[in-house]
Write an enzyme that holds these catalytic residues in place. Structure first.
Site, PDB file in Angstrom:
ATOM      1  N   ARG A  50      -4.972  -4.261  -2.417  1.00 55.66           N
ATOM      2  CA  ARG A  50      -3.557  -4.617  -2.614  1.00 55.66           C
ATOM      3  C   ARG A  50      -2.667  -3.930  -1.581  1.00 55.66           C
ATOM      4  O   ARG A  50      -1.696  -4.511  -1.102  1.00 55.66           O
ATOM      5  CB  ARG A  50      -3.122  -4.288  -4.051  1.00 55.66           C
ATOM      6  CG  ARG A  50      -1.779  -4.907  -4.398  1.00 55.66           C
ATOM      7  CD  ARG A  50      -1.451  -4.808  -5.875  1.00 55.66           C
ATOM      8  NE  ARG A  50      -1.226  -3.436  -6.286  1.00 55.66           N
ATOM      9  CZ  ARG A  50      -1.036  -3.063  -7.551  1.00 55.66           C
ATOM     10  NH1 ARG A  50      -1.057  -3.961  -8.517  1.00 55.66           N
ATOM     11  NH2 ARG A  50      -0.837  -1.798  -7.853  1.00 55.66           N
ATOM     12  N   LYS A 149       4.087  -4.586  -2.634  1.00 61.21           N
ATOM     13  CA  LYS A 149       4.450  -3.339  -3.315  1.00 61.21           C
ATOM     14  C   LYS A 149       5.165  -2.476  -2.274  1.00 61.21           C
ATOM     15  O   LYS A 149       4.573  -1.632  -1.616  1.00 61.21           O
ATOM     16  CB  LYS A 149       3.201  -2.662  -3.896  1.00 61.21           C
ATOM     17  CG  LYS A 149       3.557  -1.642  -4.954  1.00 61.21           C
ATOM     18  CD  LYS A 149       2.426  -1.412  -5.903  1.00 61.21           C
ATOM     19  CE  LYS A 149       2.717  -0.244  -6.829  1.00 61.21           C
ATOM     20  NZ  LYS A 149       4.012  -0.285  -7.508  1.00 61.21           N
TER      21      LYS A 149
HETATM   22  N1  PDD Z   1       3.669   0.438 -10.698  1.00 61.31           N
HETATM   23  N2  PDD Z   1       4.704  -4.348 -11.842  1.00 61.31           N
HETATM   24  C1  PDD Z   1       5.357  -3.508 -11.042  1.00 61.31           C
HETATM   25  C2  PDD Z   1       6.697  -3.889 -10.536  1.00 61.31           C
HETATM   26  C3  PDD Z   1       4.777  -2.273 -10.685  1.00 61.31           C
HETATM   27  O1  PDD Z   1       5.430  -1.437  -9.878  1.00 61.31           O
HETATM   28  C4  PDD Z   1       3.510  -1.931 -11.206  1.00 61.31           C
HETATM   29  C5  PDD Z   1       2.831  -0.641 -10.853  1.00 61.31           C
HETATM   30  C6  PDD Z   1       2.867  -2.839 -12.056  1.00 61.31           C
HETATM   31  C7  PDD Z   1       1.509  -2.554 -12.653  1.00 61.31           C
HETATM   32  O2  PDD Z   1       0.495  -2.527 -11.680  1.00 61.31           O
HETATM   33  P1  PDD Z   1      -0.844  -1.700 -11.873  1.00 61.31           P
HETATM   34  O3  PDD Z   1      -1.432  -2.122 -13.167  1.00 61.31           O
HETATM   35  O4  PDD Z   1      -1.669  -2.126 -10.730  1.00 61.31           O
HETATM   36  O5  PDD Z   1      -0.480  -0.251 -11.872  1.00 61.31           O
HETATM   37  C8  PDD Z   1       3.491  -4.043 -12.344  1.00 61.31           C
HETATM   38  C9  PDD Z   1       3.131   1.714 -10.321  1.00 61.31           C
HETATM   39  C10 PDD Z   1       2.502   2.429 -11.467  1.00 61.31           C
HETATM   40  C11 PDD Z   1       4.198   2.512  -9.594  1.00 61.31           C
HETATM   41  O6  PDD Z   1       5.100   1.886  -9.061  1.00 61.31           O
HETATM   42  O7  PDD Z   1       4.104   3.727  -9.536  1.00 61.31           O
END
Ligand code: PDD
Length: 286
Positions: A50, A149
């Site tokens: 990712r 991200k």
């Molecule tokens: N955040 N949606 C958003 C907007 C996020 O920023 C995140 C993750 C997720 C969940 O993704 P995952 O399951 O891969 O952690 C969904 C991380 C925890 C952060 O920004 O620190």
């Protein structure tokens, strides 16, 4: 504290980045939040993939080859004496003259921070958290894709601030068409008529890695699963609701806009998936 900066581990005091870094000037860069359980990283290769996808979507070439990351992350854990840890990889466009052109930055800045995992108070898992449906809309996918991200996190920060003002733990954001998307740092699930529902990628979300794991576990257990476009009215009728992300795993939701979800306590499917996540964890550690 030892922090990896560009090509070596340095102390926290030495880990400084230029005021001309385009990550600082423009939020131009990408990141990943990972988590280790006893030095084994949850879905490491999915997180690295990712990170690569985010970087390629902004035309950023990560200067560290994918094969080197596992060792670097292990070193970050070891040097800091950590077992269950929070790991953050940040890659910014790097230092360059003021101006939007990425060509101004010859070398991306790479940072790894490893620190003890922040602990959520246990009562949040036992009783569930509160959510607020906020007026801040999730970024339009065609403007700034939630699949990137990125270091430009203001969309989520503004939503979180609105939730804070409403006295809620987190914000549920809608997309421009008024369909549910996700929360500020987590994905949203709910149960309706015994079916596990979650907004689809089409709604404009970050396709969370914990979300993917939960969908897999639910499928294996023959829990009916559905991904789609949902209105807030559908969420208000939910029997259960929970959030997922790397640090929370599965977090039950007890109320939305001050109205209880179902009985107001974590429901049976939420509780089952939370415990399945834990019992199957070793399958997902790299
Ligand atoms: N955040 N949606 C958003 C907007 C996020 O920023 C995140 C993750 C997720 C969940 O993704 P995952 O399951 O891969 O952690 C969904 C991380 C925890 C952060 O920004 O620190």
């Amino acid at each position: 504290m030892w922090i990896f900066l560009n090509d070596r581990f340095v102390t926290r005091e030495q880990a400084v980045v230029s005021v001309f870094d385009h990550g600082f000037l423009y939020g131009d860069g990408v990141y990943e939040t990972l988590r280790s359980y006893g030095r084994r990283v949850f879905m490491l290769h999915k997180h690295l993939a990712r990170l690569e996808r985010s970087a390629s979507l902004i035309g950023l070439a990560i200067p560290i080859p994918e094969k080197d990351w596992p060792e670097l992350l292990q070193e970050a854990l070891e040097r800091n004496g950590l077992e269950d840890a929070y790991l953050r990889i940040t890659v910014s466009r790097g230092e360059g003259e003021i101006g939007l052109d990425p060509m101004l930055c010859p070398r991306p800045t790479v940072v790894i921070v490893a620190k003890p995992l922040p602990q959520y108070p246990p009562h949040l898992f036992d009783r569930g958290v509160s959510l607020a449906l906020v007026s801040v809309r999730r970024n339009l996918s065609s403007a700034l894709s939630p699949q990137i991200k990125s270091l430009n996190f203001l969309n989520n920060i503004l939503a979180k601030q609105e939730a804070d003002r409403a006295g809620a733990f987190d914000a549920v954001m809608l997309n421009a068409q008024g369909f549910l998307t996700e929360c500020s740092t987590s994905n949203l699930f709910f149960v309706r008529d015994g079916r596990l529902c979650t907004p689809s990628a089409e709604a404009g979300i970050l396709d969370g890695i914990t979300r993917e794991t939960i969908l897999l576990l639910a499928g294996e257990q023959a829990i009916p699963v559905e991904q789609g476009l949902y209105t807030p009215a559908v969420l208000r009728q939910a029997e259960e609701c929970f959030l997922t992300n790397t640090t929370m795993e599965v977090m039950p939701v007890r109320e939305i806009d001050k109205f209880p979800v179902g009985s107001g306590l974590p429901g049976p499917i939420t509780t089952r998936l939370r415990s399945l996540f834990r019992t199957n964890l070793s399958r997902f550690l790299d």
